[in-house]
Write a protein that holds these residues in place. Structure first.
Motif, PDB file in Angstrom:
ATOM      1  N   HIS A 265      -6.343   5.923   2.982  1.00 64.51           N
ATOM      2  CA  HIS A 265      -6.321   6.179   1.544  1.00 64.51           C
ATOM      3  C   HIS A 265      -5.464   5.186   0.777  1.00 64.51           C
ATOM      4  CE1 HIS A 265      -6.843   8.576  -2.016  1.00 64.51           C
ATOM      5  NE2 HIS A 265      -5.561   8.869  -2.121  1.00 64.51           N
ATOM      6  N   TRP A 266      -4.556   4.514   1.460  1.00 58.72           N
ATOM      7  CA  TRP A 266      -3.553   3.679   0.791  1.00 58.72           C
ATOM      8  C   TRP A 266      -3.876   2.205   0.960  1.00 58.72           C
ATOM      9  CZ3 TRP A 266       2.458   4.026   1.509  1.00 58.72           C
ATOM     10  CH2 TRP A 266       3.055   4.210   0.256  1.00 58.72           C
ATOM     11  N   VAL A 267      -5.000   1.768   0.399  1.00 65.39           N
ATOM     12  CA  VAL A 267      -5.497   0.404   0.568  1.00 65.39           C
ATOM     13  C   VAL A 267      -4.452  -0.634   0.194  1.00 65.39           C
ATOM     14  CG1 VAL A 267      -7.156  -1.272  -0.333  1.00 65.39           C
ATOM     15  CG2 VAL A 267      -7.928   1.013   0.296  1.00 65.39           C
ATOM     16  N   GLN A 268      -3.779  -0.446  -0.932  1.00 70.69           N
ATOM     17  CA  GLN A 268      -2.861  -1.469  -1.433  1.00 70.69           C
ATOM     18  C   GLN A 268      -1.650  -1.660  -0.526  1.00 70.69           C
ATOM     19  OE1 GLN A 268      -3.038   1.555  -2.595  1.00 70.69           O
ATOM     20  NE2 GLN A 268      -0.975   2.299  -2.941  1.00 70.69           N
ATOM     21  N   TRP A 269      -1.368  -0.699   0.331  1.00 71.66           N
ATOM     22  CA  TRP A 269      -0.244  -0.812   1.259  1.00 71.66           C
ATOM     23  C   TRP A 269      -0.712  -1.267   2.636  1.00 71.66           C
ATOM     24  CZ3 TRP A 269       1.541   1.405   5.821  1.00 71.66           C
ATOM     25  CH2 TRP A 269       2.891   1.215   6.105  1.00 71.66           C
ATOM     26  N   GLU A 270      -1.787  -0.669   3.127  1.00 73.86           N
ATOM     27  CA  GLU A 270      -2.277  -1.005   4.467  1.00 73.86           C
ATOM     28  C   GLU A 270      -2.872  -2.406   4.534  1.00 73.86           C
ATOM     29  OE1 GLU A 270      -4.209   2.341   6.774  1.00 73.86           O
ATOM     30  OE2 GLU A 270      -4.475   3.078   4.730  1.00 73.86           O
ATOM     31  N   ARG A 271      -3.524  -2.837   3.471  1.00 73.61           N
ATOM     32  CA  ARG A 271      -4.182  -4.143   3.448  1.00 73.61           C
ATOM     33  C   ARG A 271      -3.654  -4.953   2.272  1.00 73.61           C
ATOM     34  NH1 ARG A 271      -9.085  -3.408   6.374  1.00 73.61           N
ATOM     35  NH2 ARG A 271      -9.576  -5.599   6.017  1.00 73.61           N
ATOM     36  N   ALA A 272      -2.329  -5.028   2.173  1.00 78.35           N
ATOM     37  CA  ALA A 272      -1.681  -5.574   0.985  1.00 78.35           C
ATOM     38  C   ALA A 272      -2.121  -6.998   0.658  1.00 78.35           C
ATOM     39  CB  ALA A 272      -0.163  -5.511   1.150  1.00 78.35           C
ATOM     40  N   GLU A 273      -2.106  -7.880   1.635  1.00 77.54           N
ATOM     41  CA  GLU A 273      -2.430  -9.290   1.361  1.00 77.54           C
ATOM     42  C   GLU A 273      -3.862  -9.428   0.845  1.00 77.54           C
ATOM     43  OE1 GLU A 273      -2.379 -13.663   3.604  1.00 77.54           O
ATOM     44  OE2 GLU A 273      -1.569 -11.888   4.618  1.00 77.54           O
ATOM     45  N   GLU A 274      -4.786  -8.727   1.486  1.00 71.45           N
ATOM     46  CA  GLU A 274      -6.183  -8.782   1.073  1.00 71.45           C
ATOM     47  C   GLU A 274      -6.374  -8.108  -0.279  1.00 71.45           C
ATOM     48  OE1 GLU A 274     -10.500  -8.052   3.279  1.00 71.45           O
ATOM     49  OE2 GLU A 274      -8.631  -7.421   4.232  1.00 71.45           O
ATOM     50  N   PHE A 275      -5.708  -6.981  -0.469  1.00 71.02           N
ATOM     51  CA  PHE A 275      -5.781  -6.287  -1.755  1.00 71.02           C
ATOM     52  C   PHE A 275      -5.288  -7.180  -2.880  1.00 71.02           C
ATOM     53  CE2 PHE A 275      -3.249  -4.162  -4.995  1.00 71.02           C
ATOM     54  CZ  PHE A 275      -4.181  -3.321  -5.588  1.00 71.02           C
ATOM     55  N   ASN A 276      -4.151  -7.832  -2.680  1.00 67.19           N
ATOM     56  CA  ASN A 276      -3.587  -8.691  -3.714  1.00 67.19           C
ATOM     57  C   ASN A 276      -4.547  -9.819  -4.083  1.00 67.19           C
ATOM     58  OD1 ASN A 276      -1.249  -7.144  -3.660  1.00 67.19           O
ATOM     59  ND2 ASN A 276      -0.158  -8.543  -2.298  1.00 67.19           N
ATOM     60  N   ALA A 277      -5.158 -10.440  -3.068  1.00 70.45           N
ATOM     61  CA  ALA A 277      -6.065 -11.558  -3.313  1.00 70.45           C
ATOM     62  C   ALA A 277      -7.321 -11.105  -4.058  1.00 70.45           C
ATOM     63  CB  ALA A 277      -6.438 -12.221  -1.989  1.00 70.45           C
ATOM     64  N   VAL A 278      -7.922 -10.004  -3.600  1.00 66.34           N
ATOM     65  CA  VAL A 278      -9.152  -9.506  -4.214  1.00 66.34           C
ATOM     66  C   VAL A 278      -8.892  -9.049  -5.651  1.00 66.34           C
ATOM     67  CG1 VAL A 278     -10.871  -7.659  -4.129  1.00 66.34           C
ATOM     68  CG2 VAL A 278     -10.235  -8.861  -2.039  1.00 66.34           C
ATOM     69  N   THR A 279      -7.810  -8.333  -5.845  1.00 67.64           N
ATOM     70  CA  THR A 279      -7.490  -7.815  -7.176  1.00 67.64           C
ATOM     71  C   THR A 279      -7.198  -8.951  -8.152  1.00 67.64           C
ATOM     72  OG1 THR A 279      -6.653  -5.733  -6.284  1.00 67.64           O
ATOM     73  CG2 THR A 279      -5.888  -6.363  -8.476  1.00 67.64           C
ATOM     74  N   ALA A 280      -6.381  -9.909  -7.735  1.00 65.64           N
ATOM     75  CA  ALA A 280      -6.047 -11.034  -8.609  1.00 65.64           C
ATOM     76  C   ALA A 280      -7.287 -11.841  -8.964  1.00 65.64           C
ATOM     77  CB  ALA A 280      -5.000 -11.923  -7.936  1.00 65.64           C
ATOM     78  N   ALA A 281      -8.159 -12.065  -7.988  1.00 59.76           N
ATOM     79  CA  ALA A 281      -9.381 -12.842  -8.251  1.00 59.76           C
ATOM     80  C   ALA A 281     -10.295 -12.105  -9.214  1.00 59.76           C
ATOM     81  CB  ALA A 281     -10.101 -13.117  -6.932  1.00 59.76           C
ATOM     82  N   PHE A 282     -10.487 -10.821  -8.984  1.00 60.59           N
ATOM     83  CA  PHE A 282     -11.370 -10.029  -9.853  1.00 60.59           C
ATOM     84  C   PHE A 282     -10.853 -10.011 -11.286  1.00 60.59           C
ATOM     85  CE2 PHE A 282     -12.353  -5.947 -11.878  1.00 60.59           C
ATOM     86  CZ  PHE A 282     -13.726  -5.966 -11.869  1.00 60.59           C
ATOM     87  N   LEU A 283      -9.575  -9.697 -11.466  1.00 60.45           N
ATOM     88  CA  LEU A 283      -9.023  -9.580 -12.813  1.00 60.45           C
ATOM     89  C   LEU A 283      -8.956 -10.941 -13.511  1.00 60.45           C
ATOM     90  CD1 LEU A 283      -6.150  -7.001 -12.228  1.00 60.45           C
ATOM     91  CD2 LEU A 283      -8.427  -6.582 -13.153  1.00 60.45           C
ATOM     92  N   SER A 284      -8.706 -12.003 -12.774  1.00 59.44           N
ATOM     93  CA  SER A 284      -8.626 -13.328 -13.376  1.00 59.44           C
ATOM     94  C   SER A 284      -9.984 -13.806 -13.872  1.00 59.44           C
ATOM     95  CB  SER A 284      -8.061 -14.344 -12.367  1.00 59.44           C
ATOM     96  OG  SER A 284      -6.735 -14.010 -12.018  1.00 59.44           O
TER      97      SER A 284
END
Length: 289
Positions: A265-284
């Motif tokens: 359930h905790w994607v942003q913690w368990e897969r932090a590096e991937e989450f950060n990259a995907v989120t930053a790319a999408f929002l940018s």
């Protein structure tokens, strides 16, 4: 794990929003990005996003809030319409900060809050990233074991270290061995704050609740919501069912889905590096409206 209290450049303060005090932390410059945490016992903004703030602050003005009922913000949430109450409070926070439009990132209860904000005030939301949001397909099957445990935390004997340990290690994440005892102890201590115990933000409803009004898939506004949306979900989520991702994709006009394997359930913690990259790319890549 990043020490959430000593991130370079992180500042914190309390903002008056109506009758409430909302605790926020900020870092970075650029388009505002409001990050909304989940609703598990002892949750707070900084603990929820400890591994994400610094990276996302490289591109955005990151604002991490303790939602009403949690952390260092005013306690108490309207149990008749919790999503609406939280959404109203967070829109009020944007007003208090003189922010006309912001990207929103929301996990679980925070995801439900973010989605409700987009439905209530779409012009205020430039893009959405939702991780396992609550309120999706809530009337189509019985609650998951993880959600039952979350709602039962303050019932019966009340909060205990055993209860919160079981929830976090067995239901919140895919691999519970990666969660430290110190992290669990921190969440437990936050969960037994007397003000929280007196007015738990989430608990089992008395009687038979009308879940239909909390189910976003039954809200006709969902199919008209033009806010660019990215839905992230762990394939092994035991709190909110992963089929909610497809339910949102089928109904929202501009909705992409990313399903993480071997993740709870905790994607942003368990897969932090991937989450950060995907989120930053999408929002940018989203045009600011």
């Amino acid at each position: 794990m990043t020490n959430k209290e000593t991130l370079p450049g992180l500042t914190s303060r309390t903002v008056q929003v109506g009758r409430r005090q909302i605790f926020i932390s900020e870092m970075g410059t650029g388009h505002p990005l409001l990050m909304l945490h989940g609703g598990g016992a002892g949750a707070s903004g900084l603990s929820n996003y400890s591994q994400n703030i610094e990276k996302l602050a490289e591109r955005f003005r990151v604002i991490v809030a303790d939602m009403p009922g949690y952390g260092r913000s005013t306690k108490g949430v309207d149990r008749k319409d919790p999503f609406g109450d939280l959404a109203g409070a967070m829109l009020g926070l944007l007003d208090a900060l003189n922010i006309s439009s912001a990207h929103l990132v929301g996990n679980s209860l925070g995801g439900a809050c973010a989605l409700r904000m987009a439905l209530e005030a779409p012009a205020r939301v430039s893009a959405l990233v939702l991780m396992g949001p609550g309120g999706v397909n809530t009337t189509r099957s019985l609650p998951t074991p993880g959600l039952k445990l979350l709602l039962d935390y303050y019932s019966g004997e009340g909060p205990t270290l055993e209860k919160i340990t079981r929830f976090i290690r067995q239901y919140l994440v895919y691999d519970g061995s990666k969660v430290s005892d110190a992290m669990i102890q921190e969440r437990y201590q936050a969960s037994i704050d007397p003000q929280v115990v007196a007015a738990p933000p989430l608990r089992k409803p008395q009687g038979i609740p009308n879940l239909r009004k909390w189910d976003f898939t039954r809200d006709p506004r969902l199919t008209q919501c033009q806010v660019p949306t990215l839905v992230l979900w762990g394939s092994e989520d035991k709190v909110n069912r992963p089929n909610g991702a497809e339910a949102l994709r089928n109904r929202m006009p501009d909705c992409s889905v990313y399903l993480f394997s071997k993740t709870g359930h905790w994607v942003q913690w368990e897969r932090a590096e991937e989450f950060n990259a995907v989120t930053a790319a999408f929002l940018s890549c989203r045009a600011l409206r």
